[in-house]
Write a protein that holds these residues in place. Structure first.
Motif, PDB file in Angstrom:
ATOM      1  N   ASP A  10      -0.577 -17.612 -16.129  1.00 33.51           N
ATOM      2  CA  ASP A  10      -0.620 -18.158 -14.783  1.00 33.51           C
ATOM      3  C   ASP A  10      -0.575 -17.004 -13.787  1.00 33.51           C
ATOM      4  N   GLU A  11      -1.203 -17.173 -12.650  1.00 34.15           N
ATOM      5  CA  GLU A  11      -1.191 -16.118 -11.634  1.00 34.15           C
ATOM      6  C   GLU A  11       0.211 -15.835 -11.110  1.00 34.15           C
ATOM      7  N   LEU A  12       1.124 -16.789 -11.260  1.00 28.48           N
ATOM      8  CA  LEU A  12       2.496 -16.585 -10.798  1.00 28.48           C
ATOM      9  C   LEU A  12       3.416 -15.991 -11.863  1.00 28.48           C
ATOM     10  N   ASP A  13       2.912 -15.769 -13.076  1.00 25.35           N
ATOM     11  CA  ASP A  13       3.743 -15.183 -14.136  1.00 25.35           C
ATOM     12  C   ASP A  13       4.375 -13.858 -13.724  1.00 25.35           C
ATOM     13  N   ILE A  84       6.114 -16.078  -2.996  1.00 24.75           N
ATOM     14  CA  ILE A  84       7.302 -16.940  -3.024  1.00 24.75           C
ATOM     15  C   ILE A  84       6.952 -18.306  -2.445  1.00 24.75           C
ATOM     16  N   ARG A  85       6.162 -18.314  -1.403  1.00 20.37           N
ATOM     17  CA  ARG A  85       5.715 -19.579  -0.807  1.00 20.37           C
ATOM     18  C   ARG A  85       4.868 -20.375  -1.803  1.00 20.37           C
ATOM     19  N   GLN A  86       4.017 -19.688  -2.561  1.00 19.47           N
ATOM     20  CA  GLN A  86       3.195 -20.369  -3.564  1.00 19.47           C
ATOM     21  C   GLN A  86       4.078 -21.002  -4.634  1.00 19.47           C
ATOM     22  N   MET A  87       5.125 -20.293  -5.045  1.00 21.68           N
ATOM     23  CA  MET A  87       6.053 -20.858  -6.031  1.00 21.68           C
ATOM     24  C   MET A  87       6.743 -22.088  -5.449  1.00 21.68           C
ATOM     25  N   TYR A  88       7.169 -21.983  -4.207  1.00 16.76           N
ATOM     26  CA  TYR A  88       7.847 -23.096  -3.551  1.00 16.76           C
ATOM     27  C   TYR A  88       6.937 -24.327  -3.504  1.00 16.76           C
ATOM     28  N   GLU A  89       5.708 -24.128  -3.082  1.00 21.48           N
ATOM     29  CA  GLU A  89       4.781 -25.258  -2.964  1.00 21.48           C
ATOM     30  C   GLU A  89       4.496 -25.897  -4.317  1.00 21.48           C
TER      31      GLU A  89
END
Length: 128
Positions: A10-13, A84-89
């Motif tokens: 995942d791009e957030l990994d 961090i905003r992407q993780m939150y959303e």
């Protein structure tokens, strides 16, 4: 019980990895107020070597949580809140709506059960 296989990377990994370390989270806390030079950050983490702090900063850069720019001979680091905003959303936002709805339902249920005209407490007034 059915086993769930991990999906593709995942791009957030890298963001999760970066945030998993308490020192890196502390560095982000330092950068929250304003950008700092690498030397200023190193000075805040005296228990670590300069090399250790720079390794942590590199992990944060790879995760795009920190942006670094050159200012003469110094490197100025600043916080990038977009990941961090992407993780939150992705992870918090959907649950926020769920819990908001549940809390509203509990409030409405409690208000229906409370007899009208009472304050909700059974304390007697003190007589003088």
């Amino acid at each position: 019980m059915r086993e769930i296989a991990a999906g593709p990377a995942d791009e957030l990994d890298p963001v999760w990895k970066a945030l998993s370390d308490p020192t890196r989270r502390a560095i982000l806390d330092v950068l929250r107020d304003r950008p700092h030079t690498t030397t200023e950050i190193v000075d805040r983490f005296r228990r670590l070597s300069r090399f250790g702090v720079m390794k942590h900063l590199e992990v944060l850069r790879q995760a795009q949580l920190v942006h670094t720019r050159e200012a003469g001979r110094q490197r100025v680091n600043s916080l990038n809140v977009v990941p961090i905003r992407q993780m939150y959303e992705r992870w918090v936002g959907p649950f926020q709506e769920l819990w908001s709805g549940e809390l509203l339902r509990i409030k409405e249920t409690a208000e229906k059960e409370k007899p009208s005209g009472t304050r909700g407490t059974s304390r007697r007034r003190k007589q003088h």
